[in-house]
Design a protein around this motif. Structure first.
Motif, PDB file in Angstrom:
ATOM      1  N   TYR A 147       0.854  -1.187   0.000  1.00 56.71           N
ATOM      2  CA  TYR A 147       0.000   0.000   0.000  1.00 56.71           C
ATOM      3  C   TYR A 147       0.886   1.233   0.000  1.00 56.71           C
ATOM      4  O   TYR A 147       1.944   1.253   0.628  1.00 56.71           O
ATOM      5  CB  TYR A 147      -0.898   0.019   1.246  1.00 56.71           C
TER       6      TYR A 147
ATOM      7  N   ARG B 296      -3.412   3.839  -1.383  1.00 57.82           N
ATOM      8  CA  ARG B 296      -3.654   3.142  -2.647  1.00 57.82           C
ATOM      9  C   ARG B 296      -3.012   1.777  -2.572  1.00 57.82           C
ATOM     10  O   ARG B 296      -1.861   1.659  -2.176  1.00 57.82           O
ATOM     11  CB  ARG B 296      -3.042   3.973  -3.792  1.00 57.82           C
TER      12      ARG B 296
ATOM     13  N   ASP C  11      -4.356  -1.465  -7.668  1.00 51.44           N
ATOM     14  CA  ASP C  11      -5.247  -0.434  -8.199  1.00 51.44           C
ATOM     15  C   ASP C  11      -4.415   0.683  -8.808  1.00 51.44           C
ATOM     16  O   ASP C  11      -3.966   1.575  -8.089  1.00 51.44           O
ATOM     17  CB  ASP C  11      -6.140   0.101  -7.075  1.00 51.44           C
TER      18      ASP C  11
ATOM     19  N   GLU D 223      -6.252   8.911  -9.281  1.00 53.35           N
ATOM     20  CA  GLU D 223      -7.319   9.408  -8.418  1.00 53.35           C
ATOM     21  C   GLU D 223      -7.269  10.919  -8.356  1.00 53.35           C
ATOM     22  O   GLU D 223      -6.202  11.517  -8.353  1.00 53.35           O
ATOM     23  CB  GLU D 223      -7.162   8.818  -7.010  1.00 53.35           C
TER      24      GLU D 223
ATOM     25  N   TRP E 220      -3.421  11.976  -7.982  1.00 47.06           N
ATOM     26  CA  TRP E 220      -2.319  11.062  -7.772  1.00 47.06           C
ATOM     27  C   TRP E 220      -2.165  10.187  -9.003  1.00 47.06           C
ATOM     28  O   TRP E 220      -3.147   9.696  -9.567  1.00 47.06           O
ATOM     29  CB  TRP E 220      -2.581  10.181  -6.543  1.00 47.06           C
TER      30      TRP E 220
END
Lengths: 114, 114
Positions: free
Chosen positions: A33, A51, A55, A59, A66
């Motif tokens: 993460y 995040r 994924d 965003e 990001w």
């Protein structure tokens, strides 16, 4: 070994300009993460985003966006139309799924000049 | 729902004295993490505790530092015989479960050793 590198120690931009803060990470794990935190002059840590490694969608949250690119191990942060209140130190961070300790970069000090 | 609480927010100690930093996790959280931020640096992991157990102390200095998280009451980070190099901001974070990777940070305690 796991590592987070924020190559920009300090950045100054004039208000209303866009600015991108770079973050490059190193890990051999496939599940991890990534985070961004803001530390304003008052000193507390403000969580901005988390995040996971699966994924890769970019965003956007208001003026913040990001860009996560696994191919280059980067998780860059852009502030659009910067404001003086954005002046702070920004930290990029990493945690492996198998671990419990967050690894922080050294931070980028952002000055937004009026 | 109160966030993570740390006290005191500022602590001044003379060299050789003891410093005790307290952290009350968020309600429902049983995992506590301590991080240290030296001046102009990012945060570095020190220790991870669950109630009555130290899970990972790989980031703790070998001497003078200890941490506990008793069954009742806050987690305490204790620094004995403080030296000037201990001056830093000490942040506590808490989480509900291990593996969630959502650590909520307190406002930090700023320790100054004179």
């Amino acid at each position: 070994a796991q590592k987070v590198t924020q190559a920009q120690t300090e950045i100054s931009v004039v208000e209303k300009e866009d600015v991108t803060l770079d973050c490059v990470y190193e890990t051999r794990d496939t599940t991890y993460y990534l985070f961004w935190y803001k530390q304003p002059p008052s000193g507390e840590l403000v969580f901005l985003i988390r995040r996971n490694s699966f994924d890769e969608q970019n965003e956007i949250s208001g003026r913040y966006s990001w860009n996560f690119q696994k191919s280059t191990s980067s998780f860059n942060f852009t502030i659009t139309a910067s404001q003086v209140v954005d002046s702070a130190v920004y930290f990029c961070a990493l945690i492996m799924n198998r671990d419990d300790k967050i690894i922080f970069g050294k931070g980028t000090r952002l000055h937004i000049l009026p | 729902n109160a966030g993570v609480m740390q006290n005191p927010r500022h602590l001044v100690r003379r060299r050789g004295q003891e410093a005790r930093l307290r952290c009350s996790p968020m309600k429902g959280h049983s995992h506590v993490y301590w991080y240290r931020q030296l001046p102009e640096e990012g945060l570095k992991f020190m220790v991870y505790l669950q109630k009555e157990n130290i899970i990972d102390e790989s980031g703790m200095p070998k001497e003078r530092f200890s941490a506990e998280f008793p069954k009742e009451g806050p987690s305490i980070l204790r620094i004995q015989q403080v030296v000037r190099g201990d001056s830093a901001a000490y942040f506590c974070a808490s989480s509900r479960e291990t593996g969630e990777h959502e650590q909520y940070f307190g406002p930090g305690t700023r320790l100054t050793v004179t």
